[in-house]
Design a protein around this motif. Structure first.
Motif, PDB file in Angstrom:
ATOM      1  N   MET A   1       0.730  -1.261   0.083  1.00 28.00           N
ATOM      2  CA  MET A   1       0.045   0.054  -0.056  1.00 28.00           C
ATOM      3  C   MET A   1       0.882   1.224  -0.052  1.00 28.00           C
ATOM      4  SD  MET A   1      -3.231  -0.352   2.488  1.00 28.00           S
ATOM      5  CE  MET A   1      -4.344   1.142   2.453  1.00 28.00           C
ATOM      6  N   THR A   2       0.502   2.210  -0.647  1.00 28.16           N
ATOM      7  CA  THR A   2       1.194   3.302  -0.788  1.00 28.16           C
ATOM      8  C   THR A   2       1.466   4.053   0.095  1.00 28.16           C
ATOM      9  OG1 THR A   2      -0.466   3.641  -2.621  1.00 28.16           O
ATOM     10  CG2 THR A   2       1.621   4.800  -2.881  1.00 28.16           C
ATOM     11  N   ARG A   3       0.744   4.422   1.223  1.00 28.73           N
ATOM     12  CA  ARG A   3       1.064   5.112   2.270  1.00 28.73           C
ATOM     13  C   ARG A   3       1.687   4.373   3.083  1.00 28.73           C
ATOM     14  NH1 ARG A   3      -4.371   5.412   6.064  1.00 28.73           N
ATOM     15  NH2 ARG A   3      -5.864   3.921   5.055  1.00 28.73           N
ATOM     16  N   TRP A   4       1.843   2.983   3.200  1.00 24.61           N
ATOM     17  CA  TRP A   4       2.633   2.531   4.207  1.00 24.61           C
ATOM     18  C   TRP A   4       4.026   2.727   3.657  1.00 24.61           C
ATOM     19  CZ3 TRP A   4       1.190   2.522   8.954  1.00 24.61           C
ATOM     20  CH2 TRP A   4      -0.219   2.496   9.151  1.00 24.61           C
ATOM     21  N   ARG A   5       4.150   2.562   2.599  1.00 25.26           N
ATOM     22  CA  ARG A   5       5.482   2.690   1.656  1.00 25.26           C
ATOM     23  C   ARG A   5       6.000   4.223   2.071  1.00 25.26           C
ATOM     24  NH1 ARG A   5       5.296   0.705  -3.982  1.00 25.26           N
ATOM     25  NH2 ARG A   5       5.661   2.826  -4.558  1.00 25.26           N
ATOM     26  N   TYR A   6       4.938   5.193   2.059  1.00 27.46           N
ATOM     27  CA  TYR A   6       5.516   6.598   2.370  1.00 27.46           C
ATOM     28  C   TYR A   6       6.022   6.353   3.776  1.00 27.46           C
ATOM     29  CZ  TYR A   6       4.368  11.165   4.456  1.00 27.46           C
ATOM     30  OH  TYR A   6       4.765  12.244   5.237  1.00 27.46           O
ATOM     31  N   PHE A   7       5.289   5.771   4.640  1.00 29.05           N
ATOM     32  CA  PHE A   7       5.666   5.692   6.082  1.00 29.05           C
ATOM     33  C   PHE A   7       6.965   5.099   6.283  1.00 29.05           C
ATOM     34  CE2 PHE A   7       5.694   3.719  10.227  1.00 29.05           C
ATOM     35  CZ  PHE A   7       5.601   4.860  11.086  1.00 29.05           C
ATOM     36  N   ALA A   8       7.319   3.936   5.499  1.00 27.40           N
ATOM     37  CA  ALA A   8       8.546   3.445   5.508  1.00 27.40           C
ATOM     38  C   ALA A   8       9.754   4.296   5.373  1.00 27.40           C
ATOM     39  CB  ALA A   8       8.686   2.215   4.857  1.00 27.40           C
ATOM     40  N   ARG A   9       9.249   4.967   4.185  1.00 23.76           N
ATOM     41  CA  ARG A   9      10.375   5.949   3.608  1.00 23.76           C
ATOM     42  C   ARG A   9      10.661   6.958   4.398  1.00 23.76           C
ATOM     43  NH1 ARG A   9      11.479   9.339  -1.375  1.00 23.76           N
ATOM     44  NH2 ARG A   9      10.632  11.450  -0.504  1.00 23.76           N
ATOM     45  N   ARG A  10       9.795   7.456   5.439  1.00 18.49           N
ATOM     46  CA  ARG A  10       9.885   8.460   6.330  1.00 18.49           C
ATOM     47  C   ARG A  10      10.875   7.719   7.558  1.00 18.49           C
ATOM     48  NH1 ARG A  10       9.384  13.689   5.403  1.00 18.49           N
ATOM     49  NH2 ARG A  10       9.182  14.004   7.722  1.00 18.49           N
ATOM     50  N   LEU A  11      10.576   6.477   7.830  1.00 17.77           N
ATOM     51  CA  LEU A  11      11.199   5.700   8.854  1.00 17.77           C
ATOM     52  C   LEU A  11      12.657   5.855   8.496  1.00 17.77           C
ATOM     53  CD1 LEU A  11       9.763   4.929  11.149  1.00 17.77           C
ATOM     54  CD2 LEU A  11       9.793   2.787  10.459  1.00 17.77           C
ATOM     55  N   VAL A  12      13.168   5.385   7.295  1.00 19.38           N
ATOM     56  CA  VAL A  12      14.416   5.369   7.002  1.00 19.38           C
ATOM     57  C   VAL A  12      15.143   6.796   6.753  1.00 19.38           C
ATOM     58  CG1 VAL A  12      15.918   4.888   4.850  1.00 19.38           C
ATOM     59  CG2 VAL A  12      14.022   3.366   5.502  1.00 19.38           C
ATOM     60  N   LEU A  13      14.310   7.862   6.433  1.00 17.85           N
ATOM     61  CA  LEU A  13      14.927   9.019   6.343  1.00 17.85           C
ATOM     62  C   LEU A  13      15.229   9.645   7.616  1.00 17.85           C
ATOM     63  CD1 LEU A  13      13.102  11.191   3.658  1.00 17.85           C
ATOM     64  CD2 LEU A  13      15.229  10.649   3.623  1.00 17.85           C
ATOM     65  N   SER A  14      14.872   9.087   8.771  1.00 20.13           N
ATOM     66  CA  SER A  14      14.929   9.773  10.206  1.00 20.13           C
ATOM     67  C   SER A  14      16.361   9.335  10.660  1.00 20.13           C
ATOM     68  CB  SER A  14      13.698   9.026  11.093  1.00 20.13           C
ATOM     69  OG  SER A  14      13.961   7.818  11.264  1.00 20.13           O
ATOM     70  N   ILE A  15      16.968   8.119   9.952  1.00 19.40           N
ATOM     71  CA  ILE A  15      18.276   7.857  10.260  1.00 19.40           C
ATOM     72  C   ILE A  15      19.266   9.025   9.949  1.00 19.40           C
ATOM     73  CG2 ILE A  15      20.143   6.202  10.108  1.00 19.40           C
ATOM     74  CD1 ILE A  15      17.922   4.197   9.737  1.00 19.40           C
ATOM     75  N   PRO A  16      19.469   9.179   8.794  1.00 18.49           N
ATOM     76  CA  PRO A  16      20.557  10.545   8.701  1.00 18.49           C
ATOM     77  C   PRO A  16      20.235  11.649   9.461  1.00 18.49           C
ATOM     78  CG  PRO A  16      19.080  10.192   6.508  1.00 18.49           C
ATOM     79  CD  PRO A  16      18.986   8.907   7.422  1.00 18.49           C
ATOM     80  N   ILE A  17      19.142  11.813   9.752  1.00 19.28           N
ATOM     81  CA  ILE A  17      18.518  12.919  10.589  1.00 19.28           C
ATOM     82  C   ILE A  17      19.182  12.857  11.853  1.00 19.28           C
ATOM     83  CG2 ILE A  17      16.610  14.380  11.791  1.00 19.28           C
ATOM     84  CD1 ILE A  17      15.108  13.721   8.971  1.00 19.28           C
ATOM     85  N   LEU A  18      19.040  11.766  12.358  1.00 20.91           N
ATOM     86  CA  LEU A  18      19.385  11.676  13.909  1.00 20.91           C
ATOM     87  C   LEU A  18      21.106  11.632  13.696  1.00 20.91           C
ATOM     88  CD1 LEU A  18      18.391  10.959  16.664  1.00 20.91           C
ATOM     89  CD2 LEU A  18      18.733   8.381  16.110  1.00 20.91           C
ATOM     90  N   ILE A  19      21.831  11.126  12.727  1.00 24.20           N
ATOM     91  CA  ILE A  19      23.120  11.242  12.657  1.00 24.20           C
ATOM     92  C   ILE A  19      23.639  12.512  12.496  1.00 24.20           C
ATOM     93  CG2 ILE A  19      25.212  10.546  11.238  1.00 24.20           C
ATOM     94  CD1 ILE A  19      23.650   8.117  10.658  1.00 24.20           C
ATOM     95  N   PHE A  20      22.809  13.382  11.717  1.00 23.31           N
ATOM     96  CA  PHE A  20      23.529  14.767  11.255  1.00 23.31           C
ATOM     97  C   PHE A  20      23.368  15.714  12.840  1.00 23.31           C
ATOM     98  CE2 PHE A  20      22.264  19.012  10.609  1.00 23.31           C
ATOM     99  CZ  PHE A  20      23.307  19.596   9.745  1.00 23.31           C
ATOM    100  N   GLY A  21      22.160  15.312  13.453  1.00 15.43           N
ATOM    101  CA  GLY A  21      21.838  16.157  14.670  1.00 15.43           C
ATOM    102  C   GLY A  21      23.062  15.974  15.623  1.00 15.43           C
ATOM    103  N   THR A  22      23.259  14.701  15.806  1.00 12.31           N
ATOM    104  CA  THR A  22      24.249  14.393  16.689  1.00 12.31           C
ATOM    105  C   THR A  22      25.615  14.921  16.473  1.00 12.31           C
ATOM    106  OG1 THR A  22      23.155  12.204  16.879  1.00 12.31           O
ATOM    107  CG2 THR A  22      24.851  12.417  18.439  1.00 12.31           C
ATOM    108  N   THR A  23      25.877  14.859  15.035  1.00 11.09           N
ATOM    109  CA  THR A  23      27.170  15.408  14.790  1.00 11.09           C
ATOM    110  C   THR A  23      27.158  16.914  15.012  1.00 11.09           C
ATOM    111  OG1 THR A  23      27.185  13.797  12.858  1.00 11.09           O
ATOM    112  CG2 THR A  23      28.685  15.551  12.823  1.00 11.09           C
ATOM    113  N   ALA A  24      26.321  17.598  14.546  1.00 10.28           N
ATOM    114  CA  ALA A  24      26.217  19.076  14.872  1.00 10.28           C
ATOM    115  C   ALA A  24      26.408  19.237  16.279  1.00 10.28           C
ATOM    116  CB  ALA A  24      24.814  19.490  14.372  1.00 10.28           C
TER     117      ALA A  24
END
Lengths: 338, 481, 349
Positions: A1-24
């Motif tokens: 289902m498209t919307r759960w794929r969207y959700f999964a995508r958002r989940l994956v995207l949160s990893i670089p965000i966490l790394i970036f924030g910690t690095t900063a």
């Protein structure tokens, strides 16, 4: 289902965000001009002790080495020990000590904002251009423009001297509480204590939730107004759907969609606002701890707190996406990457 | 009348010079007013200036003087010396040293009214100029902007915002003229300035250091230790907003603080908006990887709690050279911009993406227009309106944020006036006779932030009457301060 | 004329909207009737008052709009204008319902098509459980949605435009109405889909013997669906005729203008023309012919006298035109007098 794929995508995207924030965070606190060894040792430490501490903390190692150690530490749950405020205490222990008060405060401020802001906004949206609408809208606008710290200062003063000013003692009303300082939270099972803790927190929670409440009221109003005038509500009317069902089924759920980011956005305001509100209300919670750690240069503590806050925000973003996914079936359908 | 023949602006001007001449005539009147004031300033003795000039300037003050004077030089047209409000009252002889022997309150009131009259006259002149241009000299009969302005015409709420924002900007621009006294003499270096007053015990006019006088006019609750709003202290000084606990004039403090807040806010918005627009246009034009990269970067920055980063960075960088520029104002604006651009970028990304899908963009691409030209000519005009909406909302947020930081003792270095510091100073006295110290700055923040929000609403309804309140407003509130 | 009351009889319908600056009379003295099994096409430019007429019948005119009290709307002989909002709610859906222009926005985006269908069925037919689901699937099949059993649990945005409009029609049918108002139901659709939807509506009408009021600005569509046509201009019906008669023998200059502006429809080598100008916004009762400023045949009296709908030729009662040039078998002065007489009669009422 498209919307759960969207959700999964958002989940994956949160990893670089966490790394970036910690690095900063690392670069701000470690690569900045603050010398932690000097902060630990104080103004009158001798050169030898200073050097010993630098060695001990590994401050003379290359910066990238420190960076890797720091990142590995953060992501494996090894947050290190406090250097200045509470030397040799694990930052996790400090976090556990200070967190409950902030969580209690945050819980009530979210609750107040949600249960006053949204119903008022919806009510105003259902009765536009009435007097109650004007009062609610204008109140929301002004309420939202009030700086938390100022509101806190005013409220603390008024409540502490309510006896002299209004002939009504807030402290003694129903249960005896202080205006400032944190409530004791160790005995919430006892109804009397629970009531005390709630009353104690209420003023700070109202201040902390103020801007969210104003936002929710405003967005709730326009969302209801917009949905009410939408084609599908008119179409539902043309099918003879009764008023109650129109409002509760067709208007409210759609009106909730634009409210999702406002509700989760409260987290940002809570984390930021807690520093000021806890300072004014003398609540020794996380915000207060962060401020204290910052101005004392307790870098591991600052780093840990920042990491926890970033983690919290990332989690809340995920919750927001989950809420979107649940409420709005269109999510992720057209491009949907915003 | 639609003319099919293309004419240049110059041609249209020479064909019908009347309205433009009238418009320039008004300008001459406005300049003449200014000119007289400037001349008088030069002719008359400048007590504050000469005393100030003789003093060795400390490092932060030199910086402030640099930026501040550059701002202040232009608007000295209604110089405080033309209508002085500082004087002393000799029994039986009335006021000495004030404008036409009026009371300091009246003299100050006249000066403030004149500043505002002049400013609104100037704004009116600008607006009139636009209308003249539109009616007589513009090549196009109609542009979409006419409709936007038309929608703003009946928008009372937006107009309220605009007027209050203008008043705030005038307050910041004319800060040195508006205060009953100056920052230099009353707040920064009170012990290097003196004033004259009529000493009743001695029965004669006496000179005292401003700093000494301040110590005798503090606001610290009741018991004779309070100078409230619209009151005189014992040295015949008029305080429109009362005094601070240190005895300094709150109104002077506030107007100077307005300038600091506005400077930080505007610098932040220009930096963040510039970055946001460039990123939005580039990502909307190229889409794909460029878009994803900026999405991640934006989300990452937004995942940092803005206020905490502000606190952390202002503290970490507080001893560096950059914190010395404009008393830390530049640093604050930079931090705000670095942490705040994603909010503005998100606001314009949607419209930018929308316009990038339009056929005329494809058309421009297909006949080989350079990407930069397409972005500038076809996409930018569409996006700017949306940017203005959020710029207005974010400015309000920045004002709250700056005040919150200075409340905590961070950000703008003392003794540079900042509103949050006044709230902090008045904290112990909120429920006493000296309530004004915390209350007035707070109410000012509420009014100005409300006005910026109202202006944002107005622009939104003008630019895009279909749209309604967006989600970015949360973040526009100063990160929880 | 049968003795039985027509399905819908609209008389003297006047609807006004109030703004800060002015009063707009969006519908001015509109009269028409629709029989069972009949399709009345209402045609006109945007702003001519077609949609407001439909909303007035549906009771969906909301403040600042108002259906004036002299108006009469009788459905099955029952006067609707006197109904309260709650009484009207019983009529909306069960006796008359409406299909809107944009199918996507007339479906609630956050509920499945089945959910909305079942909600309507439960309300009007008192069904539940498996029967409810089966009826819903049956309705989707009726309107030609393939694989209905699966699609019933899909959301509106997962349907194509044509399928969405079919779903909207299914929703309308779920009400089991006597009268179906279609407000530009095919305007947002591709031409091929448009033809399919028109066919579907025709089938439904035959099967269920319902009256249809079909609003459009497209003269081509009207020719296909309507039995009778009413041409609206600036809130008034300027010409009313059986569809054949209207196309073979258009009377009102405005109707002629509309027909001439259809590409490929210029009899006798006439040029494709456009009607210059815009529909005026009426503020009150007409004092002259509202089309006169745009009319190629306007003469002096057109600016002085408001024409009344009169037969285009004597005895041809089913073809009327509100134009001083008609009845065409009279001399112009006599025709003008005829209108003047009808006019005073109208005011006396």
């Amino acid at each position: 289902m498209t919307r759960w794929r969207y959700f999964a995508r958002r989940l994956v995207l949160s990893i670089p965000i966490l790394i970036f924030g910690t690095t900063a965070t690392f670069w701000i606190i470690r690569a900045g001009p603050i010398d932690p060894a000097a902060a630990i040792i104080g103004p009158d430490g001798d050169q030898q002790a200073y050097q010993r501490i630098r060695d001990q903390l590994g401050l003379d190692e290359p910066l990238w080495q420190q960076y890797i150690d720091y990142m590995v530490g953060m992501f494996t749950g090894d947050f290190g020990q406090s250097w200045v405020l509470n030397p040799d205490t694990s930052t996790i222990v400090l976090l556990q000590q200070y967190a409950p008060r902030t969580m209690w405060l945050g819980f009530w401020s979210v609750l107040i904002a949600l249960f006053i802001g949204i119903p008022l906004g919806f009510y105003a949206g259902l009765n536009p251009n009435s007097w109650s609408d004007y009062v609610a809208s204008f109140g929301g606008i002004v309420w939202r423009a009030m700086p938390n710290f100022w509101l806190a200062v005013i409220l603390v003063s008024l409540l502490s001297q309510s006896q002299q000013l209004f002939g009504f003692s807030w402290q003694e009303w129903i249960v005896n509480v202080n205006v400032v300082t944190a409530p004791p939270l160790d005995n919430l099972g006892d109804p009397q204590e629970l009531l005390r803790a709630i009353k104690w927190t209420l003023p700070a929670a109202i201040v902390l939730g103020s801007s969210s409440m104003g936002n929710e009221m405003r967005i709730g109003r326009t969302a209801v107004l917009e949905t009410k005038n939408s084609n599908y509500v008119e179409a539902a009317k043309a099918r003879g759907i009764p008023g109650r069902s129109l409002v509760w089924k067709h208007v409210f759920r759609n009106a909730l969609v634009p409210l999702v980011p406002i509700i989760t956005g409260e987290a940002f305001l809570l984390i930021g606002g807690s520093v000021l509100v806890e300072t004014v209300f003398a609540i020794n919670g996380l915000g207060y701890l962060f401020f204290d750690a910052t101005i004392n240069g307790d870098l591991p503590l600052v780093g840990t707190l920042m990491f926890v806050f970033i983690l919290l925000i990332v989690i809340i973003n995920i919750v927001q996406d989950l809420m979107y996914t649940l409420i709005d079936p269109r999510v992720g359908y057209e491009g949907g990457d915003s | 009348m639609a003319t099919t023949v293309e004419t240049t602006f110059r041609e249209r001007l020479t064909r019908q010079p009347g309205p433009a001449t009238k418009w320039l005539g008004v300008l001459l009147v406005l300049v003449a007013l200014q000119f007289g004031a400037v001349m008088q300033t030069i002719m008359s003795t400048v007590p504050w200036g000469t005393i100030g000039g003789a003093l060795p300037a400390t490092a932060p003050w030199a910086a402030l003087a640099g930026v501040g004077d550059a701002l202040a030089d232009l608007p000295t047209l209604l110089a405080r010396d033309v209508i002085p409000n500082q004087g002393y009252q000799v029994p039986g002889e009335g006021w000495q040293g004030t404008f036409m022997g009026l009371s300091p309150a009246a003299a100050w009131g006249i000066r403030v009214s004149l500043v505002y009259l002049y400013s609104f006259g100037f704004v009116g002149w600008l607006g009139y100029g636009y209308l003249v241009f539109r009616r007589h000299y513009r090549a196009a009969d109609w542009t979409p902007y006419d409709d936007m302005l038309g929608r703003l015409d009946g928008h009372r709420w937006g107009q309220f915002g605009l007027v209050v924002v203008l008043m705030f900007i005038v307050m910041a621009l004319f800060a040195p003229t508006l205060g009953p006294t100056t920052v230099q003499s009353n707040i920064a270096e009170p012990f290097s300035h003196e004033l004259q007053y009529f000493d009743e015990n001695a029965g004669e006019v006496t000179t005292i250091l401003v700093g000494e006088a301040n110590l005798q006019s503090v606001s610290k609750g009741g018991g004779g230790r309070n100078v409230g709003p619209m009151q005189y202290d014992r040295y015949d000084r008029f305080h429109p907003f009362g005094t601070l606990p240190s005895g300094k004039d709150l109104f002077t403090f506030m107007v100077a603080g307005a300038r600091v807040s506005l400077f930080i806010g505007l610098l932040y918005i220009s930096l963040a908006a510039g970055l946001a627009v460039v990123l939005a246009l580039v990502t909307a034009y190229y889409k794909g990887l460029a878009d994803l990269t900026v999405v991640i970067a934006g989300d990452s920055v937004q995942a940092l709690p803005q206020l905490l980063v502000l606190i952390l960075l202002s503290f970490v960088l507080s001893d560096t050279w950059i914190a010395g520029i404009y008393n830390g104002g530049l640093l604050l604006a930079l931090i705000f911009a670095i942490t705040g651009w994603p909010y503005l970028w998100r606001a314009v990304r949607g419209p930018a993406l929308q316009v990038s899908n339009e056929e005329w963009i494809d058309a421009a691409k297909s006949f080989g227009q350079r990407p930069v030209t397409t972005m500038r000519k076809h996409m930018l005009p569409y996006v700017v309106g949306y940017l203005l909406i959020y710029a207005s909302l974010s400015l309000g947020g920045a004002i709250i944020g700056v005040a919150g930081l200075s409340f905590l003792g961070l950000g703008v270095n003392p003794p540079t006036p900042e509103w949050g510091r006044a709230v902090s100073a008045g904290q112990p006295y909120v429920a006493t006779a000296s309530w004004h110290i915390s209350l007035i700055p707070g109410i000012m923040v509420v009014i100005i932030v409300t006005a910026f929000n109202a202006l944002g609403d107005g622009i939104r309804d003008a630019v895009d009457p279909q749209s309604e309140a967006g989600s970015n407003e949360v973040a526009a509130g100063g990160g929880g301060a | 004329m049968s003795a039985e009351a027509p399905l819908l009889a609209v008389e003297n319908l006047r609807t006004e909207f109030y703004t800060d600056k002015e009063t707009v009379r969006a519908v001015d003295d509109v009269n028409f009737r629709i029989e069972r099994g009949e399709t009345l096409g209402i045609v006109g430019e945007s702003g001519s008052g077609k949609s407001v007429t439909a909303r007035s019948i549906m009771g969906l005119v909301e403040s600042p709009g108002n259906v004036l009290p002299e108006s009469s709307i009788r459905l099955d002989g029952e006067e609707l204008t006197e109904k309260s909002e709650s009484e009207y709610r019983g009529i909306r859906g069960s006796e008359v319902t409406m299909v809107f222009q944009d199918p996507l926005t007339s479906l609630n985006p956050v509920y499945t098509v089945g959910n909305q269908l079942k909600e309507t069925l439960r309300l009007h037919r008192d069904l539940d459980g498996q029967t409810l689901t089966d009826t819903a699937i049956g309705l989707l099949e009726d309107v030609g949605i393939p694989d209905a059993a699966r699609r019933i649990s899909e959301y509106p945005h997962e349907f194509s435009g044509g399928m969405q409009q079919r779903a909207v029609i299914a929703l309308a049918l779920a009400c089991d109405p006597e009268l179906l108002i279609c407000d530009e139901p095919t305007t947002a659709l591709d031409v091929t889909i448009q033809a399919q939807i028109l066919e579907l509506l025709a089938e439904i009408q035959v099967e269920r013997d319902i009256g249809i009021m079909f609003i459009t600005h497209d003269m081509g569509v009207i020719a296909e669906v309507a039995d009778r046509v009413a041409v609206m201009y600036a809130g008034e019906i300027v010409e009313s005729a059986p569809v054949r008669s209207l196309y073979s023998d258009p009377a009102h200059p405005y109707t002629n203008g509309l027909l001439d502006s259809i590409p490929g429809n210029q009899p006798g080598g006439r040029e494709l023309t456009t009607i210059e100008g815009e529909v005026p916004i009426p503020n009150g009762a007409a004092t002259h012919c509202r089309f006169a400023p745009r009319c190629p045949k306007a003469f002096e009296e057109c600016y002085e006298l408001a024409p009344e709908p009169l037969p285009t030729t004597a005895g041809k009662d089913d073809h009327t035109a509100a134009c001083l040039l008609f009845p065409e078998d009279m001399k112009r002065e006599d025709a003008v007098d005829e209108h003047r007489a009808a006019n005073t009669e109208g005011t006396d009422e």
